[in-house]
Write a protein that holds these residues in place. Sequence first.
Motif, short mmCIF file in Angstrom:
data_model
loop_
_atom_site.label_atom_id
_atom_site.label_comp_id
_atom_site.label_asym_id
_atom_site.label_seq_id
_atom_site.Cartn_x
_atom_site.Cartn_y
_atom_site.Cartn_z
N TYR A 54 0.83 -1.21 0.00
CA TYR A 54 0.00 0.00 0.00
C TYR A 54 0.86 1.26 0.00
CZ TYR A 54 -3.72 -3.28 0.43
OH TYR A 54 -4.58 -4.32 0.15
N GLU A 55 0.32 2.28 -0.64
CA GLU A 55 1.00 3.56 -0.83
C GLU A 55 1.56 4.13 0.47
OE1 GLU A 55 -2.00 5.37 -3.41
OE2 GLU A 55 -1.26 7.25 -2.47
N ASP A 88 -1.86 5.02 5.92
CA ASP A 88 -3.31 5.28 5.92
C ASP A 88 -4.03 4.33 4.98
OD1 ASP A 88 -2.88 7.25 7.63
OD2 ASP A 88 -3.50 8.90 6.31
N LYS A 89 -3.44 4.15 3.81
CA LYS A 89 -4.07 3.27 2.82
C LYS A 89 -4.08 1.83 3.32
CE LYS A 89 -5.31 5.98 -0.44
NZ LYS A 89 -6.74 6.27 -0.43
N GLU A 149 -6.82 1.54 5.90
CA GLU A 149 -8.13 1.49 5.25
C GLU A 149 -8.39 0.08 4.67
OE1 GLU A 149 -8.42 3.89 1.69
OE2 GLU A 149 -10.53 4.34 2.08
#
Length: 487
Positions: A209-210, A213-214, A217
């Motif tokens: 993930y980037e 936060d991503k 999520e």
Amino acid sequence: MTIQFPKGFLWGGAIAANQCEGAWNLDGKGMSVADVASYKPHVDVKDYKSQWHTGPEDIKIAMETQDDTYYPKRRGIDFYHHYKEDIALFGEMGFKTLRVSIAWTRIFPNGDEAEPNEAGLAYYEDLFKTLRAHNIEPLVTLSHYEMPLYLVNEFDGWVSREVVDMFVKFAKVCFDRYKDLVKYWLTFNEIDSVFRHPFTTVGVVEEKYENKDKAEEAIYQALHHQFVASALAVKYGHEIIPGSQIGCMVTKTLTYPETCNPEDIYLAQKDNRMNFFYTDVQVLGEYPLFIKQYFKKRNFDIKMIEGDAEILKLHTVDFISFSYYMSMVQSIHAAQREKVGGNLVTGVKNPYLPTSEWGWQVDPVGLRISLIDLYDRYHKPLWIVENGIGAYDKVEEDGSIQDDYRIEYFRNHFIEIAKAIDEGVECMGYTSWACIDIVSASTSQMSKRYGFIYVDADDLGNGTYERKKKKSFDWYKKVIETNGDYL
Ligand code: BG6
């Protein structure tokens, strides 16, 4: 106070397929997330996340080797070939119940096959029949940290909605096949542990993930899918197995405030509330408002499709099961405080509590508090399905294992359970973790031993795999025989 456990109290023990079975590539079994978990003896005991961490590079390296030396869960304790002998020993201790899990990859090796693997189905059928022959009631976890690795690599794990259908199919196959043998079921082991070790629980590789936060999520998305899959499994189980009882399973992460400073109390409340989130969804059938608000504040777009809310609402669990190993402390001064490790997050040391050799704080009274907290909130029967102490056991020259520390640990916890029952809590049973030595979930060590039964195997898999009774074996036998009076 006289110690009194209810008649029919389900005393027993617990194990999980991926930590005991071994035979990781036999009879059509596919590779699971546990089969790529490497041996991690040197990670700081306080660094729980690193103990569990499996990144993309680790997966690649693991997939390139068939060797099991540094992948101890591939070997377990060879329960796959020893289960009859081991169950006979559990029977000798008088177990009323044994908690086991079904390795998804024995039934659906990759997870997406059209037909189940008959060899896997037959194995568990015989396992459950053997339990019944010893009058041991099976308590079966459908998913205990052993999802197919294929689903991680090809589907991003539980982030993909398709995995819900694959899991429900797996659950249905199990319910159909074992409906006459198994009455008690659990859906997901420690469903709240998604943030503590996302790879093992929901197949999320955070590095993909980037940013953080991503990844967070994505984990919430995966968790939502598990909630829905769990509710659908409850629905089908209830339909197909009359009288079945299906529970959720969470880690009880009891947190105390360091002081009576209201700010400390608030921090502890925040952690405890977060722990209740998982049971709220599965017992009350809906997301608590504070989580919905959290999603909004963080701009998380968690996809919940039409019908999900209804599924969660209609198919709640019959009982709440949980693991309990320790309690934690929160403080506004956490950054300056000495830390302890554990199966929760690293936390502030509690000066009133001793710790295990792995730094886990031993807190029997916390178990009583947890039982009362859970019962008062949900008014549902409770079942302690994991509790125990990991220790380095020593085989004496005469071959005996004098594990008095384990007896003391269990005695103190049992007394607190009895007190909770006496104070108005409905508790169905207790299964110790792990009733026989198995490979540790977090560090993959064999030397972190929990059992009443010693297994002659070391961290690298050397040994005869012979089983030996520890001193605690006879002690627990007497406890069960007397329904707790022997304490
Ligand atoms: C629980 C898990 O969190 O803790 C078990 O459900 C695990 O699978 C147990 O074995 C003890 O943890 P560990 O890392 O000491 O094996």
